[in-house]
Design an enzyme around this catalytic site. Structure first.
Site, PDB file in Angstrom:
ATOM      1  N   SER A  67      -0.988   6.440  11.157  1.00  0.00           N
ATOM      2  CA  SER A  67      -0.323   7.577  12.679  1.00  0.00           C
ATOM      3  C   SER A  67      -1.955   7.649  13.313  1.00  0.00           C
ATOM      4  O   SER A  67      -2.756   6.888  13.206  1.00  0.00           O
ATOM      5  CB  SER A  67      -0.230   8.788  12.231  1.00  0.00           C
ATOM      6  OG  SER A  67      -0.746   9.562  13.696  1.00  0.00           O
ATOM      7  N   TYR A 120      -1.996  16.529   7.428  1.00  0.00           N
ATOM      8  CA  TYR A 120      -0.918  15.444   7.998  1.00  0.00           C
ATOM      9  C   TYR A 120      -2.618  13.921   8.489  1.00  0.00           C
ATOM     10  O   TYR A 120      -2.293  13.640   7.770  1.00  0.00           O
ATOM     11  CB  TYR A 120      -0.692  15.216   9.499  1.00  0.00           C
ATOM     12  CG  TYR A 120       0.293  14.263  10.041  1.00  0.00           C
ATOM     13  CD1 TYR A 120       1.534  13.996   9.442  1.00  0.00           C
ATOM     14  CD2 TYR A 120      -0.496  13.740  11.179  1.00  0.00           C
ATOM     15  CE1 TYR A 120       2.470  13.306   9.732  1.00  0.00           C
ATOM     16  CE2 TYR A 120       0.474  12.967  11.297  1.00  0.00           C
ATOM     17  CZ  TYR A 120       2.025  12.588  11.132  1.00  0.00           C
ATOM     18  OH  TYR A 120       2.293  11.137  11.570  1.00  0.00           O
TER      19      TYR A 120
END
Length: 263
Positions: A137, A150
């Site tokens: 990401s 995350y």
């Protein structure tokens, strides 16, 4: 037909990027093995793909389950040429807001799922000189607010990518990471709904706000990320390994402190 006579295992294949990647690889002649924890979405993706798709529901964190997935893949198709480690999604909260259970969940869903899947697939991949693509990401390169778990685990996926590339390159195994920015997926739609609710915005307006400082000024479609994954997984990228490819509408090229100078 870059994927003719190849078999690729895709985790998190029931929606979003995973589903789009499955469709793309089959369009180019490949066969795909779709895995994830929920069978119904996997079936929905697989049904239009016919005999080219095999559904094997499993939790990618479970070593025994993924060993069985690989074994079933080899029994069905006789080979495994690639892995797309796409499963992931949890890790909200700052460090102080993240308890032990939340931290473990982020590790399991984003990092351990990829590690276990690749580890169980490596013996077969070494036979074929296969390819691994890990979906990280933009949060694997930079930190967003309030997503400690995350961010940490998506950063770690890049380290895992490089380790696989380094350790198994002489076996012909390539490993690369893709770092998407905002993508129109069910998970992102939920985030836009929550973000927009606090500001009186609908979902489309929320997407516009979060991408307004990206050079391309829009979120990606899952199919666009699938195109990047397909390139990295294909022989067109035969010399590419250990690479980190951003697919973020140009977001990572922006010098944040200069935004203040824009009218």
């Amino acid at each position: 037909m870059r994927f003719a006579d190849t078999v690729t295992l895709i985790t998190g294949a029931g929606t979003g990027i995973g589903a789009a990647t499955a469709r793309r690889l089959v369009e180019e002649g490949g066969k795909v093995v779709l895995t994830g924890r929920r069978e119904a979405p996997l079936r929905e993706v697989a049904d239009p793909l016919g005999e080219s798709a095999l559904v094997l529901p499993a939790d990618a964190v479970d070593s025994a389950a993924m060993k069985a997935v690989v074994a079933a893949t080899l029994e069905k198709f006789g080979r495994l040429d690639g892995v797309v480690a796409n499963a992931g999604g949890h890790g909200l909260g700052t460090a102080l807001e993240t308890d032990d259970a939340g931290w473990k969940l982020a590790l399991d869903v984003n990092l351990t799922s990829a590690f276990v899947t690749i580890r169980e697939a490596l013996p077969a991949l070494r036979v074929r000189g296969g390819s691994v693509v890990l979906v990280s990401s933009l949060a694997g390169l930079f930190a967003g607010p309030g997503v400690a778990g995350y961010t940490s685990t998506k950063h770690a996926l890049i380290g895992l990518t490089r380790s696989i590339a380094r350790d198994y390159g002489r076996d012909g195994v390539r490993a690369n990471a893709v770092c998407p920015g905002w993508v129109r997926t069910p998970m992102a739609d939920e985030q836009m709904a929550a973000f927009g609710a606090g500001k009186g915005l609908d979902r489309e307006q929320a997407y516009k706000v979060v991408t307004e400082n990206c050079p391309l000024g829009r979120p990606a479609e899952p199919e666009e990320i699938a195109s990047v994954i397909a390139f990295l997984a294909s022989k067109d990228a035969a010399i590419v390994s250990g690479a980190v490819v951003t697919a973020d509408a140009g977001a990572s090229s922006v010098d944040l402190p200069t935004i203040a100078f824009v009218d």
